[in-house]
Design a protein around this motif. Structure first.
Motif, PDB file in Angstrom:
ATOM      1  N   LYS A  82      15.543 -16.760   0.304  1.00 36.49           N
ATOM      2  CA  LYS A  82      14.194 -16.232   0.086  1.00 36.49           C
ATOM      3  C   LYS A  82      13.893 -16.268  -1.416  1.00 36.49           C
ATOM      4  N   GLN A  83      12.696 -16.717  -1.747  1.00 36.87           N
ATOM      5  CA  GLN A  83      12.303 -16.775  -3.156  1.00 36.87           C
ATOM      6  C   GLN A  83      12.051 -15.374  -3.706  1.00 36.87           C
ATOM      7  N   GLN A  84      12.421 -15.174  -4.961  1.00 34.99           N
ATOM      8  CA  GLN A  84      12.082 -13.921  -5.632  1.00 34.99           C
ATOM      9  C   GLN A  84      10.616 -14.032  -6.023  1.00 34.99           C
ATOM     10  N   GLN A  85       9.849 -13.032  -5.648  1.00 33.57           N
ATOM     11  CA  GLN A  85       8.417 -13.128  -5.898  1.00 33.57           C
ATOM     12  C   GLN A  85       7.838 -11.823  -6.419  1.00 33.57           C
ATOM     13  N   LEU A  86       6.694 -11.965  -7.024  1.00 30.45           N
ATOM     14  CA  LEU A  86       5.892 -10.833  -7.459  1.00 30.45           C
ATOM     15  C   LEU A  86       4.567 -10.944  -6.723  1.00 30.45           C
ATOM     16  N   SER A  87       4.344 -10.031  -5.807  1.00 31.56           N
ATOM     17  CA  SER A  87       3.111 -10.011  -5.026  1.00 31.56           C
ATOM     18  C   SER A  87       3.082  -8.699  -4.266  1.00 31.56           C
ATOM     19  N   LYS A  88       2.102  -8.550  -3.403  1.00 26.51           N
ATOM     20  CA  LYS A  88       2.039  -7.339  -2.585  1.00 26.51           C
ATOM     21  C   LYS A  88       2.838  -7.477  -1.297  1.00 26.51           C
ATOM     22  N   GLU A  89       3.574  -8.570  -1.164  1.00 24.34           N
ATOM     23  CA  GLU A  89       4.328  -8.810   0.067  1.00 24.34           C
ATOM     24  C   GLU A  89       5.280  -7.664   0.387  1.00 24.34           C
ATOM     25  N   PHE A  90       5.886  -7.061  -0.625  1.00 28.08           N
ATOM     26  CA  PHE A  90       6.818  -5.954  -0.382  1.00 28.08           C
ATOM     27  C   PHE A  90       6.099  -4.756   0.245  1.00 28.08           C
ATOM     28  N   VAL A  91       4.828  -4.569  -0.089  1.00 30.97           N
ATOM     29  CA  VAL A  91       4.051  -3.482   0.524  1.00 30.97           C
ATOM     30  C   VAL A  91       3.765  -3.830   1.992  1.00 30.97           C
ATOM     31  N   ARG A  92       3.378  -5.072   2.235  1.00 28.25           N
ATOM     32  CA  ARG A  92       3.124  -5.522   3.609  1.00 28.25           C
ATOM     33  C   ARG A  92       4.381  -5.352   4.464  1.00 28.25           C
ATOM     34  N   GLU A  93       5.540  -5.739   3.920  1.00 28.66           N
ATOM     35  CA  GLU A  93       6.798  -5.603   4.663  1.00 28.66           C
ATOM     36  C   GLU A  93       7.102  -4.135   4.962  1.00 28.66           C
ATOM     37  N   TRP A  94       6.837  -3.246   4.005  1.00 34.55           N
ATOM     38  CA  TRP A  94       7.067  -1.819   4.208  1.00 34.55           C
ATOM     39  C   TRP A  94       6.151  -1.284   5.311  1.00 34.55           C
ATOM     40  N   LEU A  95       4.885  -1.700   5.282  1.00 35.05           N
ATOM     41  CA  LEU A  95       3.946  -1.256   6.307  1.00 35.05           C
ATOM     42  C   LEU A  95       4.405  -1.693   7.694  1.00 35.05           C
ATOM     43  N   ILE A  96       4.824  -2.953   7.810  1.00 36.89           N
ATOM     44  CA  ILE A  96       5.291  -3.458   9.105  1.00 36.89           C
ATOM     45  C   ILE A  96       6.537  -2.694   9.547  1.00 36.89           C
ATOM     46  N   ALA A  97       7.458  -2.448   8.605  1.00 39.22           N
ATOM     47  CA  ALA A  97       8.681  -1.696   8.931  1.00 39.22           C
ATOM     48  C   ALA A  97       8.358  -0.276   9.383  1.00 39.22           C
ATOM     49  N   ASN A  98       7.190   0.223   8.965  1.00 36.78           N
ATOM     50  CA  ASN A  98       6.746   1.563   9.355  1.00 36.78           C
ATOM     51  C   ASN A  98       5.675   1.503  10.444  1.00 36.78           C
ATOM     52  N   ASN A  99       5.736   0.415  11.226  1.00 36.81           N
ATOM     53  CA  ASN A  99       4.896   0.237  12.423  1.00 36.81           C
ATOM     54  C   ASN A  99       3.393   0.229  12.151  1.00 36.81           C
ATOM     55  N   PHE A 100       2.996  -0.329  11.011  1.00 39.34           N
ATOM     56  CA  PHE A 100       1.569  -0.469  10.734  1.00 39.34           C
ATOM     57  C   PHE A 100       1.266  -1.938  10.468  1.00 39.34           C
ATOM     58  N   MET A 101       0.365  -2.480  11.280  1.00 37.89           N
ATOM     59  CA  MET A 101      -0.015  -3.879  11.120  1.00 37.89           C
ATOM     60  C   MET A 101      -1.530  -4.047  11.026  1.00 37.89           C
ATOM     61  N   GLY A 102      -2.229  -2.938  10.749  1.00 38.54           N
ATOM     62  CA  GLY A 102      -3.672  -3.018  10.578  1.00 38.54           C
ATOM     63  C   GLY A 102      -4.451  -3.153  11.866  1.00 38.54           C
ATOM     64  N   LYS A 103      -3.807  -2.857  12.968  1.00 40.22           N
ATOM     65  CA  LYS A 103      -4.491  -2.977  14.261  1.00 40.22           C
ATOM     66  C   LYS A 103      -5.351  -1.739  14.528  1.00 40.22           C
ATOM     67  N   GLU A 104      -6.347  -1.939  15.355  1.00 44.36           N
ATOM     68  CA  GLU A 104      -7.255  -0.846  15.704  1.00 44.36           C
ATOM     69  C   GLU A 104      -6.469   0.344  16.251  1.00 44.36           C
ATOM     70  N   GLY A 105      -6.818   1.533  15.755  1.00 40.35           N
ATOM     71  CA  GLY A 105      -6.181   2.758  16.215  1.00 40.35           C
ATOM     72  C   GLY A 105      -4.930   3.137  15.432  1.00 40.35           C
ATOM     73  N   GLN A 106      -4.418   2.220  14.613  1.00 40.38           N
ATOM     74  CA  GLN A 106      -3.236   2.544  13.812  1.00 40.38           C
ATOM     75  C   GLN A 106      -3.644   3.318  12.567  1.00 40.38           C
ATOM     76  N   THR A 107      -2.753   4.183  12.134  1.00 39.15           N
ATOM     77  CA  THR A 107      -2.976   4.959  10.914  1.00 39.15           C
ATOM     78  C   THR A 107      -1.965   4.520   9.875  1.00 39.15           C
ATOM     79  N   VAL A 108      -2.430   4.339   8.651  1.00 36.71           N
ATOM     80  CA  VAL A 108      -1.524   3.960   7.567  1.00 36.71           C
ATOM     81  C   VAL A 108      -0.490   5.077   7.410  1.00 36.71           C
ATOM     82  N   PRO A 109       0.800   4.721   7.382  1.00 37.60           N
ATOM     83  CA  PRO A 109       1.828   5.752   7.239  1.00 37.60           C
ATOM     84  C   PRO A 109       1.744   6.427   5.871  1.00 37.60           C
ATOM     85  N   ASP A 110       2.169   7.691   5.838  1.00 37.99           N
ATOM     86  CA  ASP A 110       2.197   8.411   4.571  1.00 37.99           C
ATOM     87  C   ASP A 110       3.178   7.743   3.619  1.00 37.99           C
ATOM     88  N   MET A 111       2.792   7.693   2.373  1.00 37.06           N
ATOM     89  CA  MET A 111       3.653   7.131   1.340  1.00 37.06           C
ATOM     90  C   MET A 111       4.139   8.265   0.449  1.00 37.06           C
TER      91      MET A 111
END
Length: 160
Positions: A82-111
């Protein structure tokens, strides 16, 4: 061809958009290369007022772009790492790991404050690598922030 066929833009506007996009991407790649980064991909958002096309929204930020670190890129590529990167991908991965994928009815997990601090530090790291200077936060009131935005819009001729 599909965008033109669907009438989203005219052929003439498409040619302008393509020219702007390629020029912006080349400039972004050049800046990234001078900072030992690779601008892997990005998105640009354009709008139109009358007959004039405008670039809208941020460009080359971690919200719109992915940067790979140049050092070790080829080795990682050849070994399938995996390439070392600087982007918001790590936030997206955290959201997915915390069962949030932006689908209707989902709530962003507390940070947690620690996680928010981590996000801030990574965004600052990218800023400093791309810009080439230290990030110095400036605490501004809402009134001063709004005034600075209005001044910038006036300079651009977007408002009078």
């Amino acid at each position: 061809e599909e965008i033109i066929r669907q009438g989203l833009v005219s052929e003439n506007d498409w040619e302008i958009l393509e020219k702007y996009t390629l020029q912006l991407f080349e400039r972004g790649r050049s800046i990234a290369k001078s900072r030992n980064l690779i601008l892997a991909d990005t998105k640009y958002e354009f709008g139109k007022i009358g007959d004039e096309i405008f670039l809208m929204d941020e460009i080359h930020t971690p919200d719109s772009s992915r940067y790979f670190l140049s050092d070790g890129f080829d080795d990682r590529q050849q070994t399938g790492q995996k390439q070392q990167q600087l982007s918001k991908e790590f936030v997206r991965e955290w959201l997915i790991a915390n069962n949030f994928m932006g689908k209707e009815g989902q709530t962003v997990p507390d940070m947690t404050d620690d996680w928010i601090d981590t996000i801030s530090k990574k965004y600052i790291e990218l800023y400093e690598k791309v810009i080439g200077t230290d990030f110095i936060p400036e605490k501004l009131s809402n009134e001063i922030t709004a005034d600075k935005i209005v001044q910038s819009l006036r300079k651009m001729g977007a408002i009078s």
